[in-house]
Design an enzyme around this catalytic site. Structure first.
Site, PDB file in Angstrom:
ATOM      1  N   HIS A 134       0.813  -1.222   0.000  1.00 19.01           N
ATOM      2  CA  HIS A 134       0.000   0.000   0.000  1.00 19.01           C
ATOM      3  C   HIS A 134       0.841   1.265   0.000  1.00 19.01           C
ATOM      4  CE1 HIS A 134      -3.229  -2.726   2.013  1.00 19.01           C
ATOM      5  NE2 HIS A 134      -3.229  -2.866   0.697  1.00 19.01           N
ATOM      6  N   CYS A 145       1.420  14.627 -12.444  1.00 16.09           N
ATOM      7  CA  CYS A 145       2.466  14.084 -13.344  1.00 16.09           C
ATOM      8  C   CYS A 145       3.283  12.991 -12.669  1.00 16.09           C
ATOM      9  CB  CYS A 145       3.386  15.218 -13.823  1.00 16.09           C
ATOM     10  SG  CYS A 145       4.534  15.784 -12.561  1.00 16.09           S
ATOM     11  N   GLY A 209      -0.929  -9.451  12.673  1.00 20.13           N
ATOM     12  CA  GLY A 209      -1.551  -8.160  12.960  1.00 20.13           C
ATOM     13  C   GLY A 209      -2.331  -7.583  11.813  1.00 20.13           C
ATOM     14  N   THR A 210      -3.130  -8.442  11.147  1.00 21.16           N
ATOM     15  CA  THR A 210      -4.012  -7.892  10.133  1.00 21.16           C
ATOM     16  C   THR A 210      -5.422  -8.434  10.314  1.00 21.16           C
ATOM     17  OG1 THR A 210      -4.425  -7.556   7.775  1.00 21.16           O
ATOM     18  CG2 THR A 210      -3.457  -9.679   8.397  1.00 21.16           C
TER      19      THR A 210
END
Ligand code: BV8
Ligand code: ZN
Length: 266
Positions: A134, A145, A209-210
């Site tokens: 991420h 740009c 830890g998710t």
């Protein structure tokens, strides 16, 4: 029935990990660590949903603020939030979980570290080649740009955060945005491909830890399981998508990962 093991936080408690877990960790030849915001929780970095503290942001829903639409609607609100989070990350230190991942890489050569987090605590703990699904708080680029924009080392942010107009691109004058992947944005194909390849070929998948809520990252554990890997989940609570054959070590990563290393390799 998922194999559940509870960490006992009582001072002096003897926490012996299940032999079945140690017997699968020791011989692993192609291991993957897959981390979420819980990996950095013990460094004092709020998990994604708690990151909206303080008067300014507490009324917002993180998933609504972490979008290109929110940024274009109110650049100062969103840029201020990210600069506050970047400062939190700069002030934070790697915790025992990050350090355990560095040691794990010494025990399991070829360990692949995949993170959903946007802080740099794995790198500051000494991990090499961390895959950031991420992106990173510590990179910024032009919204128009995509030219990289240098960030000052320590933004002087008030604790509660503030609205802060983003800088302008030196090349085209466009708005500078955080170098993260927002909701509704595609992940970097080259990063995602490596993550899918590693998860599809591993023999041990450590999900640390998710909550397992955010896609497509949340597909990695299932991919690993489908091709026969052993899955270990380290989390104070059982995350989404855990299967009967998985192992759940319920407790803080900063306590459990060092235990795993000590008991697996002495
Ligand atoms: C995309 C950067 C194509 C920004 C982040 C399929 C199904 C359903 C939805 C979707 C889908 N495909 C796409 C979507 C939409 C969306 C999505 O997944 N929505 C979810 C919420 C339902 N996904 C996307 O938009 C992705 N893009 O797919 O592009 C596309 C395009 C358009 C339309 C469709 C598809 C992009 C997703 C990337 C979003 N960016 N981060 C920023 O940080 O600001 S994700 C962000 O949330 C963080 O990176 C974090 O990792 C993640 C989750 O937040 P948290 O809950 O904080 O963290 P985590 O989940 O890791 O939970 C914390 C855990 O830690 C808890 O379990 C807790 O118990 C545990 N814990 C606490 N303390 C400890 C601990 N564990 C161990 N030790 C402790 N001490
Ligand atoms: Zn530009």
């Amino acid at each position: 029935m998922t194999r559940i093991w509870h960490f006992d936080p009582t001072p002096g408690a003897v926490n012996l990990l299940p032999d079945a877990v140690l017997e699968r960790v020791r011989p692993a030849q192609r291991a993957v660590v897959f981390g979420g915001a819980g990996m950095s929780a013990e460094s004092g970095i709020a998990t994604f949903r708690d990151a909206l503290s303080g008067a300014l942001w507490s009324r917002f829903d993180a998933e609504r603020l972490a979008t290109p639409e929110a940024f274009l609607r109110d650049p100062a609100l969103v840029w201020g939030w990210y600069e506050w989070r970047r400062m939190q990350a700069l002030k934070a230190q790697p915790n025992p979980a990050h350090r355990a991942v560095v040691e794990l890489a010494q025990r399991l050569p070829g360990l692949c570290v995949i993170t959903q987090n946007v802080d740099d605590l794995h790198e500051r703990a000494g991990s090499r080649e961390v895959l950031h699904l991420h992106g990173s708080l510590h990179q910024a680029r032009c919204f128009d740009c995509a030219a990289a924009h240098p960030l000052e080392t320590m933004p002087d942010e008030p604790d509660g955060g503030r609205r802060l107009p983003p800088p302008r691109c030196a090349h085209c004058g466009g708005l500078v945005r955080p170098g993260v992947v927002w909701f509704g944005e595609m992940l970097l194909a080259e990063v995602l491909d490596v993550a899918f390849e590693a998860s599809g070929a591993c023999d041990l998948f450590l999900s640390i830890g998710t909550s397992g809520l955010v896609h497509p990252a949340a597909q990695l554990p299932a991919l690993a399981r489908r091709q026969g890997a052993t899955l270990l989940h380290v989390n104070p609570q059982k995350p989404q998508g855990v299967a009967d054959e998985d192992y759940c070590l319920l407790g803080p990563a900063g306590a459990i990962l060092p235990l795993l290393l000590q008991q697996a390799w002495g």
